[in-house]
Design an enzyme around this catalytic site. Structure first.
Site, PDB file in Angstrom:
ATOM      1  N   ASP A 205       7.615  -1.864  -6.973  1.00  0.00           N
ATOM      2  CA  ASP A 205       7.019  -1.999  -5.909  1.00  0.00           C
ATOM      3  C   ASP A 205       6.059  -2.854  -5.764  1.00  0.00           C
ATOM      4  O   ASP A 205       6.856  -4.396  -6.162  1.00  0.00           O
ATOM      5  CB  ASP A 205       6.378  -0.345  -5.808  1.00  0.00           C
ATOM      6  CG  ASP A 205       6.037  -0.078  -3.864  1.00  0.00           C
ATOM      7  OD1 ASP A 205       5.391  -0.326  -3.310  1.00  0.00           O
ATOM      8  OD2 ASP A 205       6.631   1.390  -4.152  1.00  0.00           O
ATOM      9  N   HIS A 236       1.054  -0.605  -2.174  1.00  0.00           N
ATOM     10  CA  HIS A 236       1.440   0.661  -2.478  1.00  0.00           C
ATOM     11  C   HIS A 236       1.716   1.036  -3.143  1.00  0.00           C
ATOM     12  O   HIS A 236       2.224   2.154  -3.329  1.00  0.00           O
ATOM     13  CB  HIS A 236       3.142   0.157  -1.223  1.00  0.00           C
ATOM     14  CG  HIS A 236       4.498   1.565  -0.898  1.00  0.00           C
ATOM     15  ND1 HIS A 236       5.388   1.318  -1.805  1.00  0.00           N
ATOM     16  CD2 HIS A 236       3.904   1.467  -0.061  1.00  0.00           C
ATOM     17  CE1 HIS A 236       6.020   2.444  -1.604  1.00  0.00           C
ATOM     18  NE2 HIS A 236       4.898   2.785  -0.266  1.00  0.00           N
ATOM     19  N   SER A 402       9.044   7.585   1.120  1.00  0.00           N
ATOM     20  CA  SER A 402       8.670   6.862  -0.110  1.00  0.00           C
ATOM     21  C   SER A 402       7.354   7.642  -0.723  1.00  0.00           C
ATOM     22  O   SER A 402       7.180   7.355  -1.662  1.00  0.00           O
ATOM     23  CB  SER A 402       8.284   5.330   0.209  1.00  0.00           C
ATOM     24  OG  SER A 402       7.512   5.846   2.141  1.00  0.00           O
TER      25      SER A 402
END
Length: 1032
Positions: A205, A236, A402
């Site tokens: 990520d 994120h 996600s």
């Protein structure tokens, strides 16, 4: 006369001056295509060179340099790029080289010639735009395209987002934000001492901060980008890690003792490259990761370096979990790598156990148009309003698949910790973990299998399965029950019957016994009673089950003797799988997989209500740039949803079934079906060409066997396609539409025997028919139709390149109405054509025209004529006509055969046609035919054509594209800018040839005048004293 001579000399000087001026002008003008670039190009492009074995990077570098030294003579056409990251100390199977754009072809060809080089591909970039948008910004659902323009980076779909939707929770427990961990019963395993300890979790990520207070066990942070930081500046990666392993009381993770390995593969600008992923994947393999979460995806399942590295990763016994995508509620929108069978693909649900509107739906589209997709997602988990960690401290909520992906990744980490560390690698693998998840999942009432997979993850049930797990193989789904609706949709929507196309059901074999396995013997159908013998099943399956998974496809038909049978057929399909011995074992591992079938059968319906859908002639992205059907859609310019009855045409399929029609799929050429069985053949939004045999057989089917035809076209305009061309910074290549919304020149060839043809207008607007308002979205017009037919015309705006100016001058709409709907009887058959398919396609539909389709099928199948559609006011007394040379023409500047199942291919009936014509050319074809071809490309001569003695004349020669018409600029010298230089190499004179020719012509003229003047002077000297000049 002296004055005349002097004037002549002056004229010659002027001509020379003009010619030199023109020469200079043309020299600059003809160089302009080289300097006028639509998108700036960098002088070098990075390429990934994959090798056939693993060695340290410096060995690969020396290998390339040594073997290309003679070819390039130590030139600087290419340069090895050193990658200084955590994987540098390990052997690798690829390298990254920088290549001069001007020398790309020669360098790549030389590399690919080398024995140890597997392939050479562009280093594509991945782009995650506005993943979170910073600490306080609202995340926008933005994909790869905006305002019809492609953004930088690899094509991707939208990711997790902040959800402002208000949800009324049904449960009192959820009247306030609750811990997602408690909904799965994670505290039950915590109380037993299972908290994810000794589990190595790789999070691919945006990174994480080392001193984040929510995490107790950050083992390693690695940076794979070109930025000098390990921190997460977007949020994120931190959020994903928090869902998996956070320990803050407000936003607890599932496995707080999991060892976190943060792989920073995205920059602060949210960009990544394939080479970064490949290095990071290799490092994850070398570091013996247990689980990997990847909350990213896109539609390109043909990005081979990426896809094949994922296969290698799972083959190395790393359990990968990935988000299925946020492109719901549309069908056929699965993202890669979650759509791979070796990856656990996760969809999203809300707290009421409803499939989240954003969650992508199946089926997988790898297999279509010439097969049938697999069931995906594998499981679903809560993905709306999930709590997770902020960048530095505190918690926030996000929604998206996600987010659902790390929920399942956290569950997997917790389950892995249940197995003693010494036994994990022998017992746990991607297949056994998927078996535990899908067999333990709770099936939801309401969603079908292509929406929920096996159902909602059940942590405690999966825990019970793993406690007593023994390595085995199984089939997913393990049951196909036609009485279980809507879960078994679309199968439960339409019963089986005799004389139908085979019904395909594609299952996945999960082999928990080993990374590689084999089918021991062909699968066997075991009917449960005498009636069940009416079912005939043919099987196609994986020769090798690797890694951990394979496929088993059922091709089901009811035998002819069952044409009057009504009832249920039940039984089991068994397949035996074996794998090499495990560690410390001496004998092969064996397992028998069982698939239970319970099918509904009805008597064969009448011909009038049987409809055949042509799937064979559909082309989608990938691999070709197939543009969208509605040009009004600006954020999704690719046609990638499959164009299948059970993907983006699924609502139409349900409507037809509710209306009493039976619709079957043809995944083979038009020669591979028996026209006597069907009332109507439907051709909707088709992009491929047609074999000559298909054109003639369809003509015979309509004229002689009573088959009716329904065609829904779409826009096609060469100038507009040229304008849609763009330069992709990832692949360093021009992307040109392979065709329009539909392949109108091919359809016109197919319809030519009936005097019907579409035009090249792109019409937009609303019209009313039968008191129904319909949106006409980028449809085409009808330009040829026979007399006696019924043609409906309406005023529209023409947005094609040629029509836009005319429409503007006419005040927004054309002066003449455009024909868009035509119906006609041809002997005992009927034909209906309509110029737009958008009203049937659920992907980007504005208004549907299902009522119109029903009336059309009532006409074609049952000869029922609606009084509105067949009003005398729209009947043609004289044919609608346009000369053939004015019909839309094919593009000649790209190699269409790359994407076609017709051009350069052999006509053959595939395994999705009826068993009696498998591997043949179809019904009544005993000779080999000649393939269709396009101008400039050789045809493969397969012998005599079909019905060579037929007296029916059908135009078979494709139209040649007029280049002056194709280039919207109207200038031949700029034509090079609009050619697809990747697909069609262009041979053209150098830029100096034309000006040089003009210059030479001027010099010759000057020399000629000078010689005439000298000759006159000599004559003057030899003349008599009278002073008279001789005539010239």
């Amino acid at each position: 006369m002296k004055t005349n001579t002097h004037n002549l000399f002056k004229i010659s000087i002027i001509i020379l001056f003009i010619s030199i001026s023109i020469s200079i002008s043309l020299f600059h003008f003809t160089k302009s295509p080289q300097t006028l670039t639509l998108t700036p190009k960098s002088p070098r492009t990075n390429y990934i060179v994959r090798f056939t074995n693993y060695k340290h990077a410096h060995h690969h570098k020396k290998y390339l340099e040594h073997n290309t030294k003679k070819k390039f003579n130590a030139s600087s056409n290419w340069e090895w790029i050193d990658r200084n990251n955590a994987a540098s100390r390990f052997p690798t199977d690829f390298g990254v080289v920088s290549v001069d754009d001007e020398a790309v072809n020669s360098v790549v060809e030389e590399f690919q010639r080398l024995e140890m080089v597997k392939d050479v591909t562009v280093d594509s970039s991945y782009q995650l735009r506005n993943l979170l948008g910073g600490n306080e910004k609202v995340f926008e659902r933005i994909g790869a395209f905006s305002d019809a323009k492609k953004r930088p980076g690899k094509i991707f779909t939208s990711m997790s987002f902040e959800d402002n939707q208000t949800v009324e929770w049904r449960r009192e427990l959820l009247s306030h934000k609750s811990q997602v961990t408690s909904l799965f019963g994670a505290d039950g395993l915590w109380s037993k001492g299972y908290t994810g300890g000794k589990v190595k979790m790789a999070i691919f990520d945006t990174g994480i901060r080392s001193d984040h207070p929510h995490f107790r066990n950050i083992k390693e942070r690695t940076n794979w980008t070109n930025e000098d930081t390990l921190n997460d500046n977007l949020g994120h990666g931190t959020f994903v890690a928090g869902v998996i392993a956070g320990e803050d009381a407000e936003c607890l993770g599932f496995a707080p003792d999991t060892e976190i390995y943060a792989f920073r593969v995205f920059t602060d600008a949210q960009v990544s490259y394939t080479s970064w992923f490949l290095d990071a994947f290799n490092y994850a393999i070398a570091s013996n990761m247990d689980v990997l979460n990847l909350s990213i995806g896109g539609p390109d399942y043909l990005d081979l370096p990426f896809v094949e590295k994922v296969l290698e990763l799972t083959a190395s016994n790393i359990i990968m979990v990935s988000a299925i995508g946020n492109d719901g509620p549309l069908y056929g929108t699965l993202n890669n790598p979650a759509d791979q069978s070796d990856v656990i693909g996760v969809g999203g649900i809300d707290y009421n156990d409803h499939i989240a509107s954003f969650s992508s739906r199946g089926m997988s589209t790898w297999e279509i148009p010439h097969g049938y997709g697999r069931v995906k997602p594998d499981v679903v988990a809560y993905g709306r309003e999930i709590m997770g960690s902020k960048i530095s401290t505190g918690c926030k909520t996000l929604s998206g698949t996600s987010v659902a992906s790390p929920v399942v990744a956290g569950v997997v980490c917790l389950l892995v910790s249940v197995i003693p560390e010494s036994e994990r690698k022998h017992l746990l693998n991607p297949a056994s973990m998927k078996q535990a998840l899908v067999e333990g999942a709770a099936k939801l009432s309401g969603p079908n299998m292509y929406e929920q997979g096996a159902g909602r993850v059940d942590l405690l049930e999966s825990y019970e399965i793993l406690k007593s797990y023994k390595p085995r193989a199984s089939i997913f789904p393990s049951v196909l029950d036609y009485t279980d609706c809507p879960y078994a949709w679309p199968f439960c929507q339409q019963p089986l019957y005799a004389d139908a196309m085979p019904v395909l059901f594609n299952t996945t074999i999960l082999n928990g016994m080993g990374v590689i396995g084999y089918i021991e013997s062909p699968p066997v159908w075991h009917p449960s009673n005498e009636e069940s013998n009416l079912l005939s099943i043919h099987f196609t399956y994986s020769d090798i089950i690797w890694p951990w998974t394979g496929f088993l496809a059922l091709h089901m038909q009811i035998k002819e003797e069952g044409s009057q049978f009504s009832g249920e057929i039940e039984g089991n399909v068994t397949v035996k799988v074996y794998s090499p011995p495990g560690l410390g074992e001496t004998s092969f591992r064996h397992s028998t997989c069982v698939l239970h079938l319970k099918l509904r059968v009805i008597p064969t319906p009448s011909r009038s209500v049987r409809v055949l859908w042509d799937q064979f002639h559909s082309i989608k992205y990938p691999p070709g740039y197939i543009p969208r059907d509605s040009l009004d859609v600006r954020n999704d310019i690719l046609d990638w949803h499959g164009d299948h009855l059970h993907t983006n045409f699924h609502i139409m399929f349900n409507m037809l079934r509710d209306a009493g029609y039976y619709i079957e799929t043809l995944g083979s050429p038009l020669t591979c079906f028996d026209a006597r069985q069907y009332g109507t053949l439907m051709l909707v939004d088709l992009e491929d060409e047609y074999f000559e045999e298909e054109i003639q057989k369809l003509r015979d089917d309509v004229v002689n066997t009573g088959l009716s035809l329904v065609v829904f076209g779409d826009w096609y305009n060469v100038d507009t396609m040229v304008k849609m061309r763009f330069f992709d910074d990832n692949t360093r290549s021009w992307w040109t539409p392979v065709t329009g919304g539909a392949n109108i020149p091919a359809l016109n060839d197919l319809l030519a025997p009936f005097g019907i043809a579409f035009g090249d207008r792109i019409l937009n607007g609303d019209f009313s028919l039968n008191d129904e308002l319909i949106k006409y979205a980028s449809g085409t017009n009808i330009v040829k139709f026979p007399s006696g037919g019924f043609v409906h015309r309406f005023p529209f705006y023409d947005s094609s390149e040629s029509g836009a100016t005319h429409s503007f001058l006419a005040g927004g709409k054309d002066n003449a109405d455009s024909a868009i709907l035509g119906l006609v009887e041809v002997g005992g058959s009927r034909i209906a054509v309509y110029g737009d398919s958008n009203c049937l396609d659920s992907s980007h539909m504005v208004t549907n025209c299902y009522w119109l389709l029903r009336k059309i099928l009532d006409f074609t199948g049952k000869n029922v004529k609606d009084p509105i559609l067949f009003s005398n006011s729209v009947k043609l007394e004289t044919p609608l006509h346009q000369d053939d040379d004015q019909l839309p023409s094919r593009r000649t500047d790209l190699n269409f055969s790359t994407y076609s199942a017709v051009l350069g291919k052999e006509l053959i009936c595939r395994s999705d046609s009826r068993f009696d014509v498998w591997g043949t050319k179809g019904y009544g074809l005993q000779v080999r035919g000649r393939n269709r071809r396009l101008p400039g490309y050789k045809a493969i001569d397969l012998g005599m054509g079909l019905n060579s003695s037929s007296d029916i004349s059908i135009s078979k020669s494709p139209k040649i594209v007029d280049r002056s018409k194709e280039n919207s600029s109207g200038n031949k010298f700029l034509g090079l800018l609009y050619r697809d230089d990747l697909d069609a190499p262009v041979v053209f004179p150098s830029h100096w040839l034309v000006p040089a020719a003009v210059g030479v012509l001027g010099i010759l003229l000057l020399i000629n005048f000078w010689r005439i003047r000298q000759k006159r002077r000599r004559r003057r000297k030899g003349s008599n004293s009278s002073g008279r000049f001789s005539n010239l």
